[in-house]
Scaffold this active site. Structure first.
Site, PDB file in Angstrom:
ATOM      1  N   HIS A  87      -2.493   8.179   6.311  1.00 31.37           N
ATOM      2  CA  HIS A  87      -2.748   6.883   5.682  1.00 31.37           C
ATOM      3  C   HIS A  87      -4.163   6.432   6.052  1.00 31.37           C
ATOM      4  O   HIS A  87      -4.893   5.938   5.204  1.00 31.37           O
ATOM      5  CB  HIS A  87      -1.702   5.875   6.148  1.00 31.37           C
ATOM      6  CG  HIS A  87      -1.753   4.569   5.437  1.00 31.37           C
ATOM      7  ND1 HIS A  87      -1.682   4.462   4.062  1.00 31.37           N
ATOM      8  CD2 HIS A  87      -1.858   3.293   5.911  1.00 31.37           C
ATOM      9  CE1 HIS A  87      -1.746   3.193   3.719  1.00 31.37           C
ATOM     10  NE2 HIS A  87      -1.853   2.461   4.811  1.00 31.37           N
ATOM     11  N   CYS A 129       0.804  -1.225   0.000  1.00 31.51           N
ATOM     12  CA  CYS A 129       0.000   0.000   0.000  1.00 31.51           C
ATOM     13  C   CYS A 129       0.834   1.271   0.000  1.00 31.51           C
ATOM     14  O   CYS A 129       0.289   2.373  -0.020  1.00 31.51           O
ATOM     15  CB  CYS A 129      -0.948  -0.011   1.198  1.00 31.51           C
ATOM     16  SG  CYS A 129      -1.977  -1.487   1.237  1.00 31.51           S
ATOM     17  N   LYS A 147      -9.177   8.184   2.459  1.00 33.13           N
ATOM     18  CA  LYS A 147      -9.745   6.840   2.341  1.00 33.13           C
ATOM     19  C   LYS A 147     -11.156   6.750   2.897  1.00 33.13           C
ATOM     20  O   LYS A 147     -11.873   5.783   2.596  1.00 33.13           O
ATOM     21  CB  LYS A 147      -8.840   5.817   3.026  1.00 33.13           C
ATOM     22  CG  LYS A 147      -7.501   5.594   2.319  1.00 33.13           C
ATOM     23  CD  LYS A 147      -6.656   4.549   3.036  1.00 33.13           C
ATOM     24  CE  LYS A 147      -5.293   4.375   2.389  1.00 33.13           C
ATOM     25  NZ  LYS A 147      -4.403   5.543   2.577  1.00 33.13           N
ATOM     26  N   GLU A 158      -0.744   5.127  13.720  1.00 37.52           N
ATOM     27  CA  GLU A 158      -0.397   6.353  13.011  1.00 37.52           C
ATOM     28  C   GLU A 158      -0.532   7.565  13.917  1.00 37.52           C
ATOM     29  O   GLU A 158       0.311   8.463  13.905  1.00 37.52           O
ATOM     30  CB  GLU A 158      -1.262   6.512  11.756  1.00 37.52           C
ATOM     31  CG  GLU A 158      -0.835   7.692  10.895  1.00 37.52           C
ATOM     32  CD  GLU A 158      -1.523   7.746   9.541  1.00 37.52           C
ATOM     33  OE1 GLU A 158      -1.058   8.517   8.678  1.00 37.52           O
ATOM     34  OE2 GLU A 158      -2.528   7.021   9.341  1.00 37.52           O
ATOM     35  N   PHE A 202       1.868  -3.503   4.044  1.00 40.09           N
ATOM     36  CA  PHE A 202       2.260  -4.823   4.524  1.00 40.09           C
ATOM     37  C   PHE A 202       3.750  -5.040   4.247  1.00 40.09           C
ATOM     38  O   PHE A 202       4.302  -4.558   3.264  1.00 40.09           O
ATOM     39  CB  PHE A 202       1.458  -5.915   3.826  1.00 40.09           C
ATOM     40  CG  PHE A 202       0.040  -6.063   4.314  1.00 40.09           C
ATOM     41  CD1 PHE A 202      -0.446  -5.335   5.381  1.00 40.09           C
ATOM     42  CD2 PHE A 202      -0.819  -6.962   3.686  1.00 40.09           C
ATOM     43  CE1 PHE A 202      -1.755  -5.486   5.828  1.00 40.09           C
ATOM     44  CE2 PHE A 202      -2.131  -7.124   4.123  1.00 40.09           C
ATOM     45  CZ  PHE A 202      -2.596  -6.376   5.189  1.00 40.09           C
TER      46      PHE A 202
END
Length: 414
Positions: A304, A164, A336, A315, A400
């Site tokens: 993120h 990502c 997102k 985060e 990841f």
């Protein structure tokens, strides 16, 4: 060695909330969710039956019909976005400059849709029915390859694959090449299109996806106490970066300057970050350090913000570690919440929106932030955009494998 200033002179986006940059930005500011029932395949048997799909995209103005038949959806997005990008930048690469223009486009998984369809055909009809175009259609670097063909760029041509963080690493590598003088310009960012049975099934098996099937548009809720996983998305976000000298010589419009890039590794776990967010903090610190910016100078962070329990809390912790008491003053947002998690495309799309934030002086909201998690107690721009001068923005991407990338953009000044 002369180090060059690097500026952003073009932007393009294809997202679940708009088939171009303008509509995507308008809907992002308005807080429009791109989530809805999955239409790419029959998801009735899956724990998650919704996604943030790109809707009704027409590639015909950008990709010839014969070529489109030989491209996976992710490559169609990339080539289309590249054509939009060059139009936005008002530039056509002169043949004599072609070797100085790089194409570095991140992609996390590549042509998974093509892979699944070809494997099904192989099992049903045998190896003789596998297309000779299967491999070149599927491989993740084909987006960069086809973009270079489409625009005539003959400089470094590659794909960054880091889950990502793929798109953000692509921008970081392009920025570094231009800063060091290896290239004078670069088309860079990220692309992904993996709303497929294997991807959704795999993320479901990891318990990473939201299963809020009765309320898809409320499912992506970064930093909210009731978040239950991310919403898979797709799309493409590209930037045209140029050395300042090259941009000025051709009279380019400059959106913003790239101030710094930071990257790090967690060295911890294949899918989970450490609870203290150490790797995230290392990447953020590196971007600030390269920019020569003190933590208290940072104004905005495009987080993120995946809407997963662990990521959002980690985060937040990392931001506090890096910024100390100033963390409470910095304004966060999480794109997102509207576009879902576009995986390898996330950093490209979110960087494009970060640059737009500087250019427009508007911070898009984090939607669905109705019950903020006490562990995520920063200013996350809940549910309504905020009009405010944005002289700089840090854009975060984490993936990841413990891979982290952060880009720092600032308003351009002579």
């Amino acid at each position: 060695m002369t180090l060059h200033r690097v500026v952003v002179t073009g932007l393009a986006a294809i997202t679940p909330i708009g088939n171009d940059l303008a509509s995507s930005w308008t809907n992002l500011v308005a807080g429009v969710s791109g989530a809805g029932p999955i239409t790419r395949f029959d998801a009735a048997a899956f724990d998650t039956r919704f996604a943030c799909e790109v809707k009704n995209f027409d590639e015909k103005p950008y990709v010839a019909a014969k070529l489109a038949k030989r491209l996976d959806r992710f490559t169609i997005f990339a080539v289309s976005a590249a054509m939009m990008l060059m139009e936005d930048a008002g530039w056509k690469i002169p043949p004599e400059e072609a070797a100085d223009v790089a194409v570095i486009i991140g992609c996390g998984l590549g042509g998974l849709e093509t892979l699944e369809a070809t494997h099904t055909k192989l099992l049903a009809q045998g190896p003789s029915r596998v297309s000779p175009f299967f491999i070149p259609t599927m491989i993740a670097n084909m987006a960069a390859g086809q973009v270079s063909i489409a625009v005539g760029a003959k400089g470094p041509n590659l794909c960054t694959t880091s889950a990502c963080a793929s798109g953000q690493h692509g921008i970081g590598c392009a920025y570094t090449d231009i800063k060091l003088g290896r290239s004078t310009a670069a088309i860079c960012g990220g692309v992904e299109s993996t709303i497929t049975p294997l991807a959704v099934g795999g993320f479901n098996a990891l318990k990473a996806l939201s299963t809020r099937n009765d309320e898809p548009q409320k499912a992506s809720r970064p930093f909210d106490a009731d978040r239950d996983g991310f919403v898979i998305g797709e799309g493409c976000g590209l930037l045209l970066l140029e050395s300042l000298e090259h941009a000025k010589a051709r009279g380019a419009r400059i959106y913003a300057e790239v101030a710094g890039y930071g990257a790090s590794g967690d060295a911890f776990h294949m899918t989970a970050p450490p609870e203290d967010g150490e790797g995230m903090a290392l990447a953020m610190r590196a971007a600030l350090r390269e920019a020569g910016m003190a933590p208290e100078e940072l104004v905005h962070i495009n987080a993120h913000g995946t809407s997963t329990a662990l990521n959002d809390a980690c985060e937040t912790m990392a931001i506090k570690t890096v910024l100390g008491g100033h963390a409470k003053n910095v304004i966060l947002t999480a794109n997102k919440s509207m576009i879902g998690h576009c995986l390898g495309a996330a950093g490209g799309i979110e960087s494009a929106m970060s640059v737009k934030t500087i250019a427009e002086g508007i911070i898009p909201p984090t939607i669905n932030l109705d019950n903020q998690d006490p562990a995520c107690d920063l200013d996350c721009t809940p549910n309504a955009a905020r009009k405010v001068a944005v002289p700089n923005v840090l854009c975060n991407s984490f993936g990841f494998g413990g891979t982290n990338a952060c880009m720092l953009y600032k308003a351009y000044a002579e």
